[in-house]
Motif scaffolding. Sequence first.
Motif, PDB file in Angstrom:
ATOM      1  N   ALA A 109      40.506  40.281  43.127  1.00 42.23           N
ATOM      2  CA  ALA A 109      40.866  38.779  42.961  1.00 42.23           C
ATOM      3  C   ALA A 109      39.904  38.635  45.122  1.00 42.23           C
ATOM      4  O   ALA A 109      38.605  37.721  45.169  1.00 42.23           O
ATOM      5  CB  ALA A 109      41.719  39.203  43.986  1.00 42.23           C
ATOM      6  N   SER A 110      38.982  40.004  45.129  1.00 40.19           N
ATOM      7  CA  SER A 110      37.878  39.924  46.116  1.00 40.19           C
ATOM      8  C   SER A 110      36.398  40.390  45.647  1.00 40.19           C
ATOM      9  O   SER A 110      35.882  40.168  46.155  1.00 40.19           O
ATOM     10  CB  SER A 110      38.662  40.861  47.168  1.00 40.19           C
ATOM     11  OG  SER A 110      39.474  40.819  47.872  1.00 40.19           O
ATOM     12  N   PHE A 111      36.527  40.746  44.695  1.00 40.28           N
ATOM     13  CA  PHE A 111      35.297  41.274  43.587  1.00 40.28           C
ATOM     14  C   PHE A 111      34.983  40.759  42.059  1.00 40.28           C
ATOM     15  O   PHE A 111      34.300  41.695  41.613  1.00 40.28           O
ATOM     16  CB  PHE A 111      35.564  43.073  43.307  1.00 40.28           C
ATOM     17  CG  PHE A 111      35.258  43.525  45.425  1.00 40.28           C
ATOM     18  CD1 PHE A 111      34.377  43.851  45.856  1.00 40.28           C
ATOM     19  CD2 PHE A 111      36.684  44.165  45.715  1.00 40.28           C
ATOM     20  CE1 PHE A 111      33.999  44.523  47.125  1.00 40.28           C
ATOM     21  CE2 PHE A 111      36.764  44.512  47.207  1.00 40.28           C
ATOM     22  CZ  PHE A 111      35.759  44.796  47.994  1.00 40.28           C
ATOM     23  N   GLY A 112      36.297  40.693  42.140  1.00 35.58           N
ATOM     24  CA  GLY A 112      36.038  40.116  40.321  1.00 35.58           C
ATOM     25  C   GLY A 112      36.830  40.824  39.669  1.00 35.58           C
ATOM     26  O   GLY A 112      37.078  40.367  38.112  1.00 35.58           O
ATOM     27  N   VAL A 137      38.701  48.463  52.951  1.00 38.04           N
ATOM     28  CA  VAL A 137      38.847  47.807  54.515  1.00 38.04           C
ATOM     29  C   VAL A 137      40.028  46.431  53.902  1.00 38.04           C
ATOM     30  O   VAL A 137      39.255  45.791  52.778  1.00 38.04           O
ATOM     31  CB  VAL A 137      38.607  47.528  55.563  1.00 38.04           C
ATOM     32  CG1 VAL A 137      37.596  49.009  56.226  1.00 38.04           C
ATOM     33  CG2 VAL A 137      36.892  46.252  54.883  1.00 38.04           C
ATOM     34  N   HIS A 138      40.663  46.238  54.481  1.00 43.36           N
ATOM     35  CA  HIS A 138      41.013  44.264  54.867  1.00 43.36           C
ATOM     36  C   HIS A 138      40.745  43.447  55.799  1.00 43.36           C
ATOM     37  O   HIS A 138      41.151  44.571  56.853  1.00 43.36           O
ATOM     38  CB  HIS A 138      42.599  44.506  53.926  1.00 43.36           C
ATOM     39  CG  HIS A 138      43.345  42.899  54.506  1.00 43.36           C
ATOM     40  ND1 HIS A 138      43.717  42.952  55.892  1.00 43.36           N
ATOM     41  CD2 HIS A 138      43.638  42.607  52.912  1.00 43.36           C
ATOM     42  CE1 HIS A 138      44.398  41.393  55.006  1.00 43.36           C
ATOM     43  NE2 HIS A 138      43.968  41.425  53.408  1.00 43.36           N
ATOM     44  N   THR A 140      41.398  40.992  57.854  1.00 41.65           N
ATOM     45  CA  THR A 140      42.687  40.038  58.216  1.00 41.65           C
ATOM     46  C   THR A 140      42.108  38.516  58.755  1.00 41.65           C
ATOM     47  O   THR A 140      42.771  37.437  58.375  1.00 41.65           O
ATOM     48  CB  THR A 140      43.937  40.079  59.497  1.00 41.65           C
ATOM     49  OG1 THR A 140      42.477  40.487  60.754  1.00 41.65           O
ATOM     50  CG2 THR A 140      44.530  41.459  59.092  1.00 41.65           C
ATOM     51  N   LYS A 141      40.742  38.383  58.707  1.00 41.49           N
ATOM     52  CA  LYS A 141      40.571  37.281  58.981  1.00 41.49           C
ATOM     53  C   LYS A 141      40.469  36.200  57.968  1.00 41.49           C
ATOM     54  O   LYS A 141      40.794  34.569  57.625  1.00 41.49           O
ATOM     55  CB  LYS A 141      38.603  36.793  59.374  1.00 41.49           C
ATOM     56  CG  LYS A 141      38.368  37.684  61.006  1.00 41.49           C
ATOM     57  CD  LYS A 141      37.464  37.921  61.318  1.00 41.49           C
ATOM     58  CE  LYS A 141      37.396  38.462  63.255  1.00 41.49           C
ATOM     59  NZ  LYS A 141      35.782  38.629  63.375  1.00 41.49           N
ATOM     60  N   ASP A 142      39.824  36.861  56.488  1.00 45.18           N
ATOM     61  CA  ASP A 142      40.506  36.028  55.648  1.00 45.18           C
ATOM     62  C   ASP A 142      40.792  36.014  54.049  1.00 45.18           C
ATOM     63  O   ASP A 142      41.139  35.929  52.918  1.00 45.18           O
ATOM     64  CB  ASP A 142      38.768  35.707  55.104  1.00 45.18           C
ATOM     65  CG  ASP A 142      37.861  36.932  54.452  1.00 45.18           C
ATOM     66  OD1 ASP A 142      38.420  37.740  54.720  1.00 45.18           O
ATOM     67  OD2 ASP A 142      36.512  37.401  54.953  1.00 45.18           O
ATOM     68  N   GLY A 143      41.443  37.986  54.338  1.00 46.77           N
ATOM     69  CA  GLY A 143      42.642  38.365  53.747  1.00 46.77           C
ATOM     70  C   GLY A 143      41.493  38.547  52.532  1.00 46.77           C
ATOM     71  O   GLY A 143      43.011  39.155  51.233  1.00 46.77           O
ATOM     72  N   LYS A 144      40.395  38.772  52.284  1.00 46.23           N
ATOM     73  CA  LYS A 144      39.686  39.517  51.243  1.00 46.23           C
ATOM     74  C   LYS A 144      39.603  40.916  52.290  1.00 46.23           C
ATOM     75  O   LYS A 144      39.542  41.294  52.736  1.00 46.23           O
ATOM     76  CB  LYS A 144      37.911  38.996  51.227  1.00 46.23           C
ATOM     77  CG  LYS A 144      37.980  37.321  51.375  1.00 46.23           C
ATOM     78  CD  LYS A 144      38.111  37.050  48.906  1.00 46.23           C
ATOM     79  CE  LYS A 144      38.094  35.440  49.163  1.00 46.23           C
ATOM     80  NZ  LYS A 144      38.721  35.866  48.048  1.00 46.23           N
ATOM     81  N   LEU A 145      39.658  41.999  50.400  1.00 41.20           N
ATOM     82  CA  LEU A 145      39.004  43.400  51.027  1.00 41.20           C
ATOM     83  C   LEU A 145      37.456  43.249  50.431  1.00 41.20           C
ATOM     84  O   LEU A 145      36.994  42.428  50.388  1.00 41.20           O
ATOM     85  CB  LEU A 145      39.619  43.737  49.182  1.00 41.20           C
ATOM     86  CG  LEU A 145      40.758  44.096  49.471  1.00 41.20           C
ATOM     87  CD1 LEU A 145      41.381  45.226  48.362  1.00 41.20           C
ATOM     88  CD2 LEU A 145      42.133  44.759  50.201  1.00 41.20           C
TER      89      LEU A 145
END
Length: 210
Positions: A109-112, A137-138, A140-145
């Motif tokens: 989801a975060s890197f494709g 890292v995760h 928490t501001k945007d839920g992305k790795l």
Amino acid sequence: MATAFTLKKLPYQLKALAPLISEETLSFHYGKHHAGYVTKLNELTAGTPLASKSIPDLCKSFGKVPAGVFNSAAQTYNHDFYWESLAPVTDSTVAVRGPTGQVQQAIDASFGSFDNFKREFTTAAAGHFGSGWAWLVHDTKDGKLKVVQTHDAGTPIQESHLVPLLTCDVWEHAYYIDYRNARPSYIDTWWKLVNWDFANANLKTVVKAA
């Protein structure tokens, strides 16, 4: 006399990562460097209120505690995290060990794709100038790795919104005995040892807290 901080036991034997990372490397890295940070932290905090603080609390107090205390605490934390980020393999010729579970889904989801993530992480680790760390890292501001670098003793938990999932130590003492100055070869090895169960456990704590 009892000390406030203790050297955390390795999660495996010194020879467990061989031949990818040798017993000699772990003996020096864990037994000398890591142990030295713990010893120094105890020396610097003995008889002070800082001795009652947790290591994560000291890491989060950058600029508020003496530089030596922060460096020793952060390097202790980083090394504890690094050992857990690795897991023994039964076949040292095995290909890269890919992610599983929630981390796999979050990476996609975060890197494709995992390949995209692996490329970005490898670039960050190999291209890091001087001593330091590469982290997954995760945020928490945007839920992305995200992939982040920290320099010297720096650690992601200095930022309240970053939750570390995995780390790769790129200080020379992590690889010089086995790979001399060939950091890229060491990083290739790191991919074969990644402990995705540890990453999933760390991500799970974020999901529970949300």
